[in-house]
Scaffold this active site. Structure first.
Site, PDB file in Angstrom:
ATOM      1  N   ALA A  72       8.800  -2.175  -5.041  1.00  0.00           N
ATOM      2  CA  ALA A  72       7.848  -2.289  -6.233  1.00  0.00           C
ATOM      3  C   ALA A  72       7.286  -0.810  -6.518  1.00  0.00           C
ATOM      4  O   ALA A  72       6.798  -0.055  -5.522  1.00  0.00           O
ATOM      5  CB  ALA A  72       6.950  -3.379  -6.186  1.00  0.00           C
ATOM      6  N   GLY A 117      11.182  -5.119  -2.268  1.00  0.00           N
ATOM      7  CA  GLY A 117      12.010  -5.308  -3.235  1.00  0.00           C
ATOM      8  C   GLY A 117      13.355  -4.745  -3.370  1.00  0.00           C
ATOM      9  O   GLY A 117      14.143  -5.258  -3.869  1.00  0.00           O
ATOM     10  N   GLU A 120      15.313  -6.886  -1.167  1.00  0.00           N
ATOM     11  CA  GLU A 120      15.398  -8.131  -1.809  1.00  0.00           C
ATOM     12  C   GLU A 120      16.438  -7.993  -2.727  1.00  0.00           C
ATOM     13  O   GLU A 120      17.211  -8.920  -2.869  1.00  0.00           O
ATOM     14  CB  GLU A 120      14.259  -8.694  -2.368  1.00  0.00           C
ATOM     15  CG  GLU A 120      13.045  -8.983  -1.450  1.00  0.00           C
ATOM     16  CD  GLU A 120      11.701  -9.440  -2.147  1.00  0.00           C
ATOM     17  OE1 GLU A 120      11.230 -10.499  -1.734  1.00  0.00           O
ATOM     18  OE2 GLU A 120      11.244  -8.696  -2.794  1.00  0.00           O
ATOM     19  N   GLU A 140       5.632  -6.294   2.632  1.00  0.00           N
ATOM     20  CA  GLU A 140       4.635  -6.551   1.888  1.00  0.00           C
ATOM     21  C   GLU A 140       3.521  -7.052   2.490  1.00  0.00           C
ATOM     22  O   GLU A 140       2.332  -6.883   1.752  1.00  0.00           O
ATOM     23  CB  GLU A 140       5.248  -7.822   0.705  1.00  0.00           C
ATOM     24  CG  GLU A 140       6.237  -7.007  -0.083  1.00  0.00           C
ATOM     25  CD  GLU A 140       7.772  -7.113   0.358  1.00  0.00           C
ATOM     26  OE1 GLU A 140       8.579  -7.114  -0.585  1.00  0.00           O
ATOM     27  OE2 GLU A 140       8.146  -7.192   1.448  1.00  0.00           O
TER      28      GLU A 140
END
Length: 266
Positions: A72, A117, A120, A140
């Site tokens: 992110a 992310g 992910e 995170e």
């Protein structure tokens, strides 16, 4: 080969007569950090690919030499109010679910950093190819949140609940050799060869029946986690969806005639 851009930060290249699509994360100045705009573009590109019946495989790649995706965009997030974060959440989720729900086989080509992310996005693919520069992790909890792009669900499905817990709770980074040993990576290649190998794999995949590929992926995804009896019912439903298709008839005919199939895709 044809190219189509989705916003400023995502590029789609179609190759192998359009049967293989390369979805390129293309925000090199930020090491592909996923901003709101980039998330919206990833989702848009995935929606277009999902609706293209000619696509048989998708490869997720990066234009940055030293990173797949660093997760992110925390610089953008730093400016958010709580209301901004609430508004952005469905946009961000749409990017990850867009990759996860592509109806055709997907291959991630990972080099350098694949964090948060970014990891992910790779986990959302069916197969992960990485080179020896790859560094992966879900950090995170070290910044006060949790993996929110599917990581808490996708990682244990790859490596088991205990190993996923260790990786998520410690927020540690995993380098390529260990990543392969743990099962975070399916294919490990020499430095600089991740994209080449992923595209070659996608080309091999795309040579197979498009009807069969979509049905096989559907059976794999829907059946995973069910008890065996329920899973076999999912498989049977997928088999019935292809057993009377034009692809099945062509595949059997081509095998008996010792020629390459010309898939009708229906």
């Amino acid at each position: 080969m044809s190219e189509e851009r989705f916003g400023e930060f995502v590029l789609v290249r179609r190759r192998d007569e359009g049967h293989v699509a390369e979805l390129v994360l293309d925000r090199p100045k930020a090491m592909n950090a996923v901003s709101t705009e980039m998330a919206r573009s990833v989702a848009g590109a995935c929606a277009a690919l999902a609706g293209d019946r000619g696509v048989r495989a998708v490869v997720l790649t990066s234009s940055h030499e030293r990173a797949f995706c660093v997760g992110a965009d925390l610089k953008e997030r730093n400016s958010f109010s709580d209301a901004d974060l609430v508004r952005q959440r469905p946009v961000a989720r749409a990017a990850y679910t867009g990759v996860l729900e592509l109806p055709v086989p997907t291959v991630a080509a990972v080099h350098g950093f694949a964090l948060g992310g970014g990891f992910e996005l790779a986990l959302s693919c069916d197969v992960i190819v990485a080179d020896r520069t790859a560094v992966m992790g879900l950090p995170e909890v070290s910044v006060g949140v949790i993996p929110g792009g599917g990581g808490t669900q996708l990682l244990p499905r790859r490596v088991g609940a205990a190993r996923a817990a260790e990786l998520i709770f410690t927020a540690r980074r995993v380098e390529a050799d260990e990543a392969r040993e743990l099962g975070l990576v399916d294919v490990l290649v020499d430095e600089g060869r991740d994209r080449e190998e992923a595209l070659a794999m996608a080309s091999r995949i795309a040579g197979n029946s498009p009807v069969g590929l979509r049905a096989a992926k559907r059976a794999l995804r829907l059946g995973y986690g069910l008890d065996l009896s329920a899973g076999l019912e999912v498989e049977d439903a997928a088999w019935r969806s292809v057993a009377f298709s034009g692809d099945r008839a062509e595949g059997v005919a081509a095998f008996n005639e010792k020629r390459r199939p010309q898939w009708p895709g229906e």
